[in-house]
Design a protein around this motif. Structure first.
Motif, short mmCIF file in Angstrom:
data_model
loop_
_atom_site.label_atom_id
_atom_site.label_comp_id
_atom_site.label_asym_id
_atom_site.label_seq_id
_atom_site.Cartn_x
_atom_site.Cartn_y
_atom_site.Cartn_z
N ASP A 64 0.72 -1.16 0.01
CA ASP A 64 -0.07 0.05 0.09
C ASP A 64 0.75 1.25 -0.15
OD1 ASP A 64 -2.27 -1.39 -0.11
OD2 ASP A 64 -2.60 -1.07 2.24
N ARG A 65 1.87 1.34 0.78
CA ARG A 65 2.66 2.55 0.96
C ARG A 65 3.62 2.77 -0.53
NH1 ARG A 65 6.50 1.98 6.38
NH2 ARG A 65 4.61 1.90 7.80
N GLU A 90 2.40 1.66 -3.54
CA GLU A 90 1.57 2.22 -4.36
C GLU A 90 1.08 3.74 -4.05
OE1 GLU A 90 -1.79 -0.25 -4.30
OE2 GLU A 90 -0.80 -1.99 -5.19
N LYS A 91 1.11 4.20 -3.15
CA LYS A 91 0.81 5.49 -2.62
C LYS A 91 1.72 6.34 -3.20
CE LYS A 91 -2.58 4.56 0.84
NZ LYS A 91 -3.03 4.55 2.38
N SER A 92 3.11 5.91 -3.02
CA SER A 92 4.14 6.64 -3.38
C SER A 92 4.63 6.97 -4.78
CB SER A 92 5.62 6.04 -2.46
OG SER A 92 5.95 4.76 -3.19
#
Length: 99
Positions: free
Chosen positions: A93-94, A96-98
């Protein structure tokens, strides 16, 4: 695992009791046939039972050693795997967000 060990030891003790009865029966038959005296039968029984106990102790030690080796292995539990999967999901998740 403890249940397996307990059952194994119980089996060994059961065999020891059965063996004692068999040894006493054999000695009694030899005395009846006149192949050994009553005193010799007691020595015979004691000798065989001591050897049986020694063998049983060796077997118990071997089992304990093997179980200890298995216990030293590092196996992932279901909880460990679930924890790792949650951590991977968080990291993905991290990532993908970055992007």
């Amino acid at each position: 695992m403890r249940d397996l060990i307990s059952k194994t030891i119980s089996l060994g003790l059961g065999i020891a009791v059965a063996s004692k009865e068999q040894v006493e029966k054999l000695a009694g038959e030899l005395v009846k046939k006149g192949e050994m005296t009553r005193a010799e039968s007691f020595a015979f029984i004691d000798d065989l039972l001591k050897k049986g106990e020694e063998t049983q102790h060796k077997l118990e030690s071997l089992i304990q050693e093997k179980v200890q080796k298995v216990g030293e292995r590092k196996w992932a539990t279901k909880e460990d795997i679930e924890r790792i999967e949650r951590r991977l999901d968080q990291l993905l998740d991290r990532l993908e967000k970055s992007e």
